[in-house]
Design a protein around this motif. Structure first.
Motif, PDB file in Angstrom:
ATOM      1  N   ILE A  46       0.873  -1.121  -0.040  1.00  0.00           N
ATOM      2  CA  ILE A  46       0.011  -0.044  -0.005  1.00  0.00           C
ATOM      3  C   ILE A  46       0.833   1.338   0.155  1.00  0.00           C
ATOM      4  O   ILE A  46       1.719   1.319   0.995  1.00  0.00           O
ATOM      5  CB  ILE A  46      -0.939  -0.237   1.345  1.00  0.00           C
ATOM      6  CG1 ILE A  46      -1.767  -1.138   1.207  1.00  0.00           C
ATOM      7  CG2 ILE A  46      -1.760   1.412   1.517  1.00  0.00           C
ATOM      8  CD1 ILE A  46      -2.771  -1.360   2.222  1.00  0.00           C
ATOM      9  N   THR A  48       2.643   4.757   0.514  1.00  0.00           N
ATOM     10  CA  THR A  48       2.467   5.781   1.743  1.00  0.00           C
ATOM     11  C   THR A  48       2.265   6.954   1.251  1.00  0.00           C
ATOM     12  O   THR A  48       2.847   7.341   0.275  1.00  0.00           O
ATOM     13  CB  THR A  48       3.772   5.722   2.555  1.00  0.00           C
ATOM     14  OG1 THR A  48       4.149   4.209   2.989  1.00  0.00           O
ATOM     15  CG2 THR A  48       3.746   6.590   3.858  1.00  0.00           C
ATOM     16  N   LYS A  49       1.392   7.914   1.928  1.00  0.00           N
ATOM     17  CA  LYS A  49       1.405   9.239   1.408  1.00  0.00           C
ATOM     18  C   LYS A  49       2.338  10.046   1.830  1.00  0.00           C
ATOM     19  O   LYS A  49       2.082  10.524   2.890  1.00  0.00           O
ATOM     20  CB  LYS A  49       0.023   9.523   1.720  1.00  0.00           C
ATOM     21  CG  LYS A  49      -1.283   8.860   0.756  1.00  0.00           C
ATOM     22  CD  LYS A  49      -2.434   8.652   1.610  1.00  0.00           C
ATOM     23  CE  LYS A  49      -3.343   7.684   1.218  1.00  0.00           C
ATOM     24  NZ  LYS A  49      -3.830   7.055   2.403  1.00  0.00           N
ATOM     25  N   TRP A  67       9.551   4.542   4.856  1.00  0.00           N
ATOM     26  CA  TRP A  67       9.982   4.044   6.024  1.00  0.00           C
ATOM     27  C   TRP A  67      11.387   3.845   6.081  1.00  0.00           C
ATOM     28  O   TRP A  67      12.126   4.280   5.100  1.00  0.00           O
ATOM     29  CB  TRP A  67       9.065   2.875   6.508  1.00  0.00           C
ATOM     30  CG  TRP A  67       9.092   1.694   5.624  1.00  0.00           C
ATOM     31  CD1 TRP A  67       8.383   1.562   4.620  1.00  0.00           C
ATOM     32  CD2 TRP A  67      10.417   0.969   5.284  1.00  0.00           C
ATOM     33  NE1 TRP A  67       8.499   0.442   3.960  1.00  0.00           N
ATOM     34  CE2 TRP A  67       9.639  -0.065   4.060  1.00  0.00           C
ATOM     35  CE3 TRP A  67      11.357   0.584   5.591  1.00  0.00           C
ATOM     36  CZ2 TRP A  67      10.360  -0.792   3.686  1.00  0.00           C
ATOM     37  CZ3 TRP A  67      12.171  -0.516   5.133  1.00  0.00           C
ATOM     38  CH2 TRP A  67      11.712  -1.271   4.024  1.00  0.00           C
ATOM     39  N   PHE A  93       3.256   9.226  -3.668  1.00  0.00           N
ATOM     40  CA  PHE A  93       2.943   8.011  -3.298  1.00  0.00           C
ATOM     41  C   PHE A  93       4.049   7.351  -3.312  1.00  0.00           C
ATOM     42  O   PHE A  93       4.698   7.229  -4.224  1.00  0.00           O
ATOM     43  CB  PHE A  93       1.877   7.406  -4.095  1.00  0.00           C
ATOM     44  CG  PHE A  93       0.481   7.867  -3.904  1.00  0.00           C
ATOM     45  CD1 PHE A  93      -0.477   7.356  -2.854  1.00  0.00           C
ATOM     46  CD2 PHE A  93      -0.008   8.902  -4.813  1.00  0.00           C
ATOM     47  CE1 PHE A  93      -1.610   8.109  -2.826  1.00  0.00           C
ATOM     48  CE2 PHE A  93      -1.243   9.335  -4.706  1.00  0.00           C
ATOM     49  CZ  PHE A  93      -2.212   8.957  -3.633  1.00  0.00           C
ATOM     50  N   PRO A  98      11.447  -4.469  -1.426  1.00  0.00           N
ATOM     51  CA  PRO A  98      10.606  -5.156  -0.681  1.00  0.00           C
ATOM     52  C   PRO A  98      10.391  -4.323   0.783  1.00  0.00           C
ATOM     53  O   PRO A  98      10.699  -3.272   0.730  1.00  0.00           O
ATOM     54  CB  PRO A  98      11.223  -6.429  -0.500  1.00  0.00           C
ATOM     55  CG  PRO A  98      12.614  -6.203  -0.284  1.00  0.00           C
ATOM     56  CD  PRO A  98      12.877  -5.170  -1.271  1.00  0.00           C
ATOM     57  N   PRO A 100      10.130  -4.129   4.823  1.00  0.00           N
ATOM     58  CA  PRO A 100      11.284  -3.813   6.023  1.00  0.00           C
ATOM     59  C   PRO A 100      11.893  -5.393   6.502  1.00  0.00           C
ATOM     60  O   PRO A 100      11.370  -6.386   6.290  1.00  0.00           O
ATOM     61  CB  PRO A 100      10.558  -3.372   7.170  1.00  0.00           C
ATOM     62  CG  PRO A 100       9.324  -3.188   6.916  1.00  0.00           C
ATOM     63  CD  PRO A 100       8.883  -3.749   5.549  1.00  0.00           C
ATOM     64  N   ASN A 101      13.196  -4.994   6.452  1.00  0.00           N
ATOM     65  CA  ASN A 101      14.001  -6.139   6.856  1.00  0.00           C
ATOM     66  C   ASN A 101      14.082  -7.495   5.823  1.00  0.00           C
ATOM     67  O   ASN A 101      14.287  -8.637   6.048  1.00  0.00           O
ATOM     68  CB  ASN A 101      13.620  -7.071   7.983  1.00  0.00           C
ATOM     69  CG  ASN A 101      13.710  -6.222   9.302  1.00  0.00           C
ATOM     70  OD1 ASN A 101      14.641  -5.310   9.367  1.00  0.00           O
ATOM     71  ND2 ASN A 101      12.951  -6.519  10.503  1.00  0.00           N
TER      72      ASN A 101
ATOM     73  N   SER B 129       1.213  -4.280   4.872  1.00  0.00           N
ATOM     74  CA  SER B 129       1.475  -4.031   3.492  1.00  0.00           C
ATOM     75  C   SER B 129       1.873  -2.637   3.163  1.00  0.00           C
ATOM     76  O   SER B 129       2.808  -2.261   2.356  1.00  0.00           O
ATOM     77  CB  SER B 129      -0.009  -3.966   2.587  1.00  0.00           C
ATOM     78  OG  SER B 129      -0.377  -5.064   2.745  1.00  0.00           O
ATOM     79  N   SER B 130       1.649  -1.722   4.231  1.00  0.00           N
ATOM     80  CA  SER B 130       2.397  -0.270   3.870  1.00  0.00           C
ATOM     81  C   SER B 130       4.078  -0.237   4.505  1.00  0.00           C
ATOM     82  O   SER B 130       4.408   0.754   4.728  1.00  0.00           O
ATOM     83  CB  SER B 130       1.713   0.716   4.238  1.00  0.00           C
ATOM     84  OG  SER B 130       0.803   0.304   5.427  1.00  0.00           O
ATOM     85  N   ASP B 134       7.552  -4.667  11.025  1.00  0.00           N
ATOM     86  CA  ASP B 134       8.967  -5.630  10.432  1.00  0.00           C
ATOM     87  C   ASP B 134       8.604  -7.009  10.544  1.00  0.00           C
ATOM     88  O   ASP B 134       9.170  -7.460   9.502  1.00  0.00           O
ATOM     89  CB  ASP B 134      10.081  -5.327  11.540  1.00  0.00           C
ATOM     90  CG  ASP B 134      10.718  -4.009  11.474  1.00  0.00           C
ATOM     91  OD1 ASP B 134      10.399  -3.377  10.446  1.00  0.00           O
ATOM     92  OD2 ASP B 134      11.431  -3.556  12.293  1.00  0.00           O
TER      93      ASP B 134
END
Lengths: 550, 352
Positions: A46, A48-49, A67, A93, A98, A100-101, B129-130, B134
Motif C-alpha cells: 500500500i 504511503t502518502k 519508512w 505516493f 521489498p 522492511p528487513n 502492506s504499507s 517488521d
C-alpha cells in the motif's frame, strides 16, 4: 529415412527405454513438486502518502522513502491533507520494494508491478466515462540501506481507469469503493539491486484536464510479482543437467547420420533442428543474469521459447508429410510452405508483439502496449492474426493426420497381398508413425491436463506433512517432458546401424491408394511391379536383417 | 456537565471495575492524545487493556498503532452500519466505550465483538502492506523448507499475520477467564466470525505474465476487501444472528441454537445469548442507553429508520430547516473542493 532404431528394436528393449524415460519424467515432476517452492510470489504494497512540502522539480532528484532512515513527511489519509491545506500536486505516493528487513535478490529474475486504485464513490465526484489517469512515476534503487537513491527510470504514463460501481449510485452508498481493473504498471527484466523505491505523483492540471474526473482516490495499492529464488535455483539446476544430456544424444545422432553413405533426408535434419532448438532453450545462460545486469533476459527467454515451439510445430507437419505413403516425392522443405507458412507468420506476429511490449520495456519499464488505444488495437491485431495462423496450422495438421490414417487403413487391407519385404517396410512405417502419434498425443494431453490443473487449483496440495507445489511441478514436469520427448526422438528415430549401406534414398513407395475406393486389382499389379523395380532388393536385405536379428 | 452525566460516569466506573468487558480495549480509539505508542511504559498507561494485553503490547510495540487504528475503524464502521437504528453505536468518553449495552450478551454485543476482531486483523494486515511492521508474514507460517524464507519461497500472506495477531490480542481476554463461561464462548465465536468475514471475502486477483503475456505463467494473490464490505457482511450476519444457549456435550461446553428447529449456526454466523432491549428510552442506570429522543427519523420509511419505529410510538416534531448544501462543485482527486453554497428548505423530523 529408413530403418530407424525404433523399427529394429525388440519390444523388450523398447519397453526398457520407455520405463527409463518414464522414471525421469516422474523425477522431473517430483523435483518441482517437492523441492521447489511455488514459481512466483506476489507481494502486496500500500503506497504511503508523503507530503512534498516544497514542490520539487523532477531534476531535483528528491526521493521520498516511506519508512526507514530519512523517511518522508507522511499523512495518514486525505482528510488530514484537506485540513492541512495540502494540494494534490504536493502528494507523493511512495512504495519501498521489498518490505522492511527484506532484500531483493538477483535470483528473482524479474519483477513486475501491478497498480490498483482504491476510489471511493462520491455522489458529486464520480469517475467520468473513459477517465484516464496521468501518472508521473520514478523508479530508484540502492544497494545498502544508508546510501542515496539512484534514479533508474522516470516516465509520465497514462492508464485508462476501468472501474464500475456494482451497487446503486445513491447517497447511502457513498464511501463504498469502485471495483477497478488491475492496471499493468511496471516490468523489469532483472533484479540486480537490493532495494527499489517507487515515487508516484498524480499531477492535476485543470486547464489541460489532466487528472480531472478520476473520482476520490483513497489509496494506491501495488502488487509486486517476482520469481521465487528457490524456484529459480531448481530451474537452473534442471537446465544445467538437461543441456549436456541433449547435447550428447545430438552428437551421437549426427554421427550416426554422417556414417551413412547417403545425405540426410529432410526428416532427419528436422529432428536434428528440433534438438538444436531444445538445446538453445536448455543452455543455462540465465546463470549470467545472477552476476550481470542483463535486462533483456525476459525477452531472450521469450524468443527462445518461440523458436522451439515453431520448430516443434513444423516437425509434426513434416513428420506427417513424410509418412503420407503416397507416391509424391517430398523430402524438400519447400513442399511444405503451405503448412509451415502459418507457423512462421504466426510466430513472426507474436515476435513483433513481444518486441513492442517487452522490447520497449527495456528502455522504459513503465511502458505497456495495452495502455494506449492504438497500442491495444495493434496488440489485439497481432494476437488475432497469430490465433488465425494457429487455427490454420491445426486444420492442416489434422487433415494430414487424417490422410495418413486413411492411407494406413488402405495399406492395411492390402498388406496380406504384398510380398514379405514390402509388407515389413510398410509395417515399419505404420508402427513408426503410430508410435510417435501416440507419444505426441500423450505429451500434448499431459501438457493440457496439467495446465488446466494449475489454472484451476490454488497452487499447492497438502499431502500429510508434505506440501506439493502443483504449479512448480507443472513447470518442471512439462519442461522435463518435452526434453525427454526430444531425447526419445533423437534416440529412437536415429538410423539403425543394422542397416548400414542398404538405405534407400526415400521412403516414398510408388503406390497409389485412392482413399475410400479400397485396394483394387489394378493397384495390386502396380504394387508388385514397383516392388521389384524400385526398392525390392533393399527390402529383402532388410528382411534378412530382421530375421538375423531374431 | 450535567448531573446526569456525572452520575452516569460514576456508575460506569463502578461497573468497569466489576464487569470485565472484553471490548474495553476499543477505548484505544479514544486515546488520540497519547500520540504514538512507542515505548513499553506507554503500554501500562493505556486504559482498557488487561494485564495480558499489556504484555502483548510490550512485545509488539510497533503493532499497537495499527491496533488503535483498528479500534477507530471498528467504531466508525459500527456507527455507519447502525446509523438508522435505535441504538446507533454512540460512544461515551469512558470505558467501555459503548457503555453497558455491550456488556450483556445481546445481538449488538455480538456485532461489536465481530467488527472489532475484524478491524484489528484488517488494520494490522494493512500496516504490513504499507511497510510499517517488521515481522509480518515471514516470521510465522512460512511454507517452504529453507531458512532463507523470503529469498527462497517468499513470505506468506499478510492476512495470516493480521488474523493471528487479532486472535492473540482480542481473544486473550476470553481465554483468560477460562472456557466455562457462556459469555466467553459467545465472544470467542463472534470474534472468529468477524475475522471469517474478512477471510471468506478475500478477492482473488490474477495476472498472466507468460510468453507474450500468455497465461502459461499466472500468479494469483488474495486481496483484502474494503472494510465497508466487511462491515456489510457482519451487518448481514447481525440481521440473521442465532440465539443460542450453552449445552454440555460430553465434557466440552458448546453453544447450540435455543430453538431446536433452527439449523445450527456456522463459523461465520453471529450468535447471542439474550434478546436485546428495545433501546427506546434513556436509562440512567445503563450507560450507553441513550434512548431515541432527539433522533432524526424518516417520515416515509416503514423500516426501523421510519419515525413510527424509531420514536417508539412517542411521536415526532416536524420543523422546516434551512440547509446549506454544496452544489456545482469542482473536485480534484484529493483535498480540493470548490463549491457554491446552495440553500434549500428541508423538513426535519425529530423524535420526541
Amino acid at each position: 529415412m529408413a530403418g530407424a532404431i525404433i523399427e529394429n528394436m525388440s519390444t523388450k528393449k523398447l519397453v526398457i527405454v520407455g520405463v527409463i524415460l518414464l522414471l525421469f519424467q516422474v523425477f522431473s515432476f517430483m523435483v518441482g513438486g517437492l523441492i521447489a517452492p511455488s514459481p512466483t510470489t506476489a507481494v502486496p504494497y500500500i503506497a504511503t502518502k508523503c507530503v512534498d512540502v516544497v514542490h520539487h522539480n523532477q531534476k531535483n532528484n528528491k526521493w521520498f522513502s516511506p519508512w526507514g532512515p530519512n523517511q518522508c513527511n507522511k499523512i495518514r489519509d486525505f482528510e488530514e491533507a484537506t485540513v492541512k491545506r495540502i494540494e494534490a500536486n504536493n502528494i507523493v505516493f511512495a512504495v519501498h520494494i521489498p518490505g522492511p528487513n527484506k532484500e531483493m535478490s538477483a535470483w528473482f529474475q524479474f519483477m513486475l508491478v501491478i497498480l490498483q486504485f482504491d476510489i471511493a464513490f462520491k455522489m458529486y465526484n464520480q469517475i467520468e466515462d473513459g477517465a484516464v489517469v496521468t501518472i508521473d512515476v520514478g523508479l530508484a534503487y540502492r544497494d545498502d540501506s544508508l546510501s542515496e537513491w539512484t534514479q533508474m527510470a522516470h516516465s509520465i504514463e497514462q492508464r485508462k481507469l476501468s472501474c464500475n460501481f456494482t451497487t446503486e449510485k445513491i447517497i447511502e452508498n457513498e464511501g463504498r469503493y469502485y471495483e477497478c481493473d488491475l492496471l499493468p504498471f511496471m516490468e523489469v527484466g532483472n533484479v540486480a539491486h537490493k532495494y527499489y523505491l517507487l515515487n508516484i505523483r498524480l499531477p492535476v492540471n485543470e486547464r489541460k484536464r489532466v487528472n480531472i474526473g478520476i473520482g476520490e482516490i483513497k489509496d494506491i495499492r501495488l502488487v509486486g510479482i517476482h520469481q521465487n529464488g528457490g524456484f529459480t535455483k531448481v530451474w537452473f539446476a534442471m537446465k544445467t543437467f538437461l543441456t549436456p544430456s541433449i547435447l550428447i544424444i545430438m552428437v551421437w545422432y549426427w554421427r550416426r547420420i554422417t556414417l551413412m553413405t547417403r545425405p540426410p533426408v529432410l526428416l532427419e535434419r528436422m529432428i536434428f533442428a528440433l534438438g538444436i532448438s531444445m538445446t538453445f532453450i536448455n543452455i543455462p545462460v540465465e546463470w549470467f543474469s545472477v552476476g550481470f545486469n542483463w535486462t533483456w533476459m525476459l525477452l531472450f527467454g521469450d524468443i527462445r521459447q518461440g523458436i522451439f515451439y515453431a520448430m516443434l510445430l513444423s516437425f509434426w507437419i513434416i513428420f506427417c508429410g513424410e509418412h503420407l505413403m503416397d507416391q509424391t516425392e517430398r523430402n524438400r522443405f519447400s513442399v511444405y510452405w503451405k503448412q509451415i507458412g502459418p507457423i512462421v507468420f504466426g510466430s513472426f506476429c507474436l515476435f513483433i508483439f513481444d518486441m513492442c511490449e517487452r522490447g520497449v520495456q527495456l528502455k522504459n519499464p513503465f511502458f505497456s502496449i495495452w495502455a494506449s488505444e492504438v497500442g491495444t488495437e495493434l496488440a489485439m491485431a497481432f494476437i488475432i492474426v497469430a490465433g488465425i495462423c494457429a487455427c490454420l496450422y491445426f486444420l492442416f495438421l489434422c487433415f494430414m493426420v487424417f490422410q495418413v490414417f486413411r492411407n494406413i487403413s488402405c495399406k492395411r487391407s492390402s498388406l496380406p497381398a504384398m510380398t514379405k519385404a514390402r509388407r515389413l517396410h510398410y509395417e515399419g512405417l505404420i508402427f513408426r508413425f503410430k508410435f510417435l502419434m501416440l507419444v505426441t498425443l500423450a505429451c500434448a494431453a499431459m501438457t493440457v491436463i496439467f495446465f488446466i490443473i494449475s489454472q484451476v487449483n490454488e497452487g499447492h496440495w497438502h499431502w500429510g506433512d508434505y506440501t506439493v507445489q502443483v504449479n512448480s511441478a507443472f513447470f518442471t514436469g512439462i519442461y522435463g517432458m518435452w526434453n525427454l520427448y526430444v531425447f526419445a526422438l533423437l534416440f529412437l528415430y536415429a538410423p539403425s546401424h543394422k542397416l548400414y549401406g542398404d538405405e534407400q534414398s526415400s521412403v516414398n513407395a510408388n503406390l497409389i491408394c485412392s482413399g475410400g475406393h479400397g485396394a483394387n486389382s489394378g493397384e495390386d499389379i502396380q504394387l508388385t511391379t514397383t516392388i521389384t523395380h524400385v526398392d525390392g532388393p533393399t527390402e529383402i536385405y532388410k528382411m534378412t536383417g530382421k530375421e538375423a536379428q531374431e | 456537565m450535567t448531573a446526569g452525566y456525572l452520575l452516569r460516569s460514576l456508575l460506569l466506573l463502578i461497573l468497569a471495575l466489576f464487569s470485565a468487558n472484553a471490548s474495553n480495549w476499543l477505548y484505544l480509539a479514544k486515546l488520540s492524545s497519547v500520540g504514538s505508542i512507542s515505548d513499553e511504559k506507554t503500554c501500562e498507561k493505556l486504559r482498557g487493556l488487561i494485564q495480558r494485553q499489556v504484555q502483548i503490547c510490550k512485545r509488539n510495540l510497533e503493532v499497537m498503532d495499527a491496533v488503535r487504528r483498528g479500534a477507530q475503524i471498528a467504531i466508525d464502521e459500527c456507527q455507519y452500519q447502525f446509523r438508522n437504528r435505535r441504538w446507533n453505536c454512540s460512544t461515551l468518553e469512558t470505558v467501555p466505550v459503548f457503555g453497558k449495552v455491550v456488556t450483556q450478551g445481546t445481538r449488538e454485543a455480538a456485532f461489536v465483538y465481530a467488527i472489532s476482531a475484524a478491524s484489528v486483523a484488517f488494520a494490522v494486515t494493512r500496516a504490513c502492506s504499507s511497510g510499517e511492521l517488521d515481522k509480518c508474514g515471514c516470521d510465522r507460517n512460512v511454507h517452504g523448507f529453507s531458512p532463507e524464507g523470503f529469498q527462497w519461497s517468499g513470505c506468506s500472506d499478510n492476512i495470516a499475520y493480521g488474523v493471528a495477531f487479532s486472535q492473540s490480542f482480542v481473544d486473550v481476554r476470553e481465554r483468560g477467564k477460562g472456557q466455562s463461561s457462556n459469555r466467553a464462548l459467545m465472544n470467542l465465536h463472534n470474534n472468529e466470525a468477524g475475522r471469517k468475514a474478512i477471510l471468506n471475502n478475500m478477492r482473488v486477483e490474477c495476472k498472466c505474465h507468460g510468453v507474450s503475456g500468455s497465461c502459461e505463467l499466472k500468479t494469483c494473490w488474495k486481496a483484502m476487501p474494503p472494510f465497508r464490505k466487511v462491515g456489510n457482511v457482519i451487518k448481514e450476519k447481525f440481521d440473521g444472528a442465532t440465539e443460542v444457549e450453552q449445552r454440555k456435550i460430553g465434557t466440552t461446553k458448546v453453544l447450540v441454537p435455543r430453538n431446536a428447529q433452527f439449523k445450527p449456526h456456522t463459523d461465520e454466523d453471529l450468535v447471542y445469548l439474550e434478546p436485546s432491549p428495545d433501546f427506546c428510552d434513556f436509562d440512567p442506570r445503563t450507560p450507553g442507553m441513550l434512548g431515541t429522543a432527539g433522533r432524526h427519523c424518516n417520515k416515509t420509511s416503514k423500516a426501523i429508520d421510519g419515525c413510527e419505529l424509531m420514536c417508539c410510538g412517542r411521536g415526532f416534531h416536524t420543523e422546516e430547516v434551512e440547509v446549506v448544501d454544496r452544489c456545482s462543485c469542482k473536485f480534484h482527486w484529493c483535498c480540493y473542493v470548490k463549491c457554491k453554497q446552495c440553500r434549500k428548505m428541508v423538513e426535519m423530523h425529530t423524535c420526541r
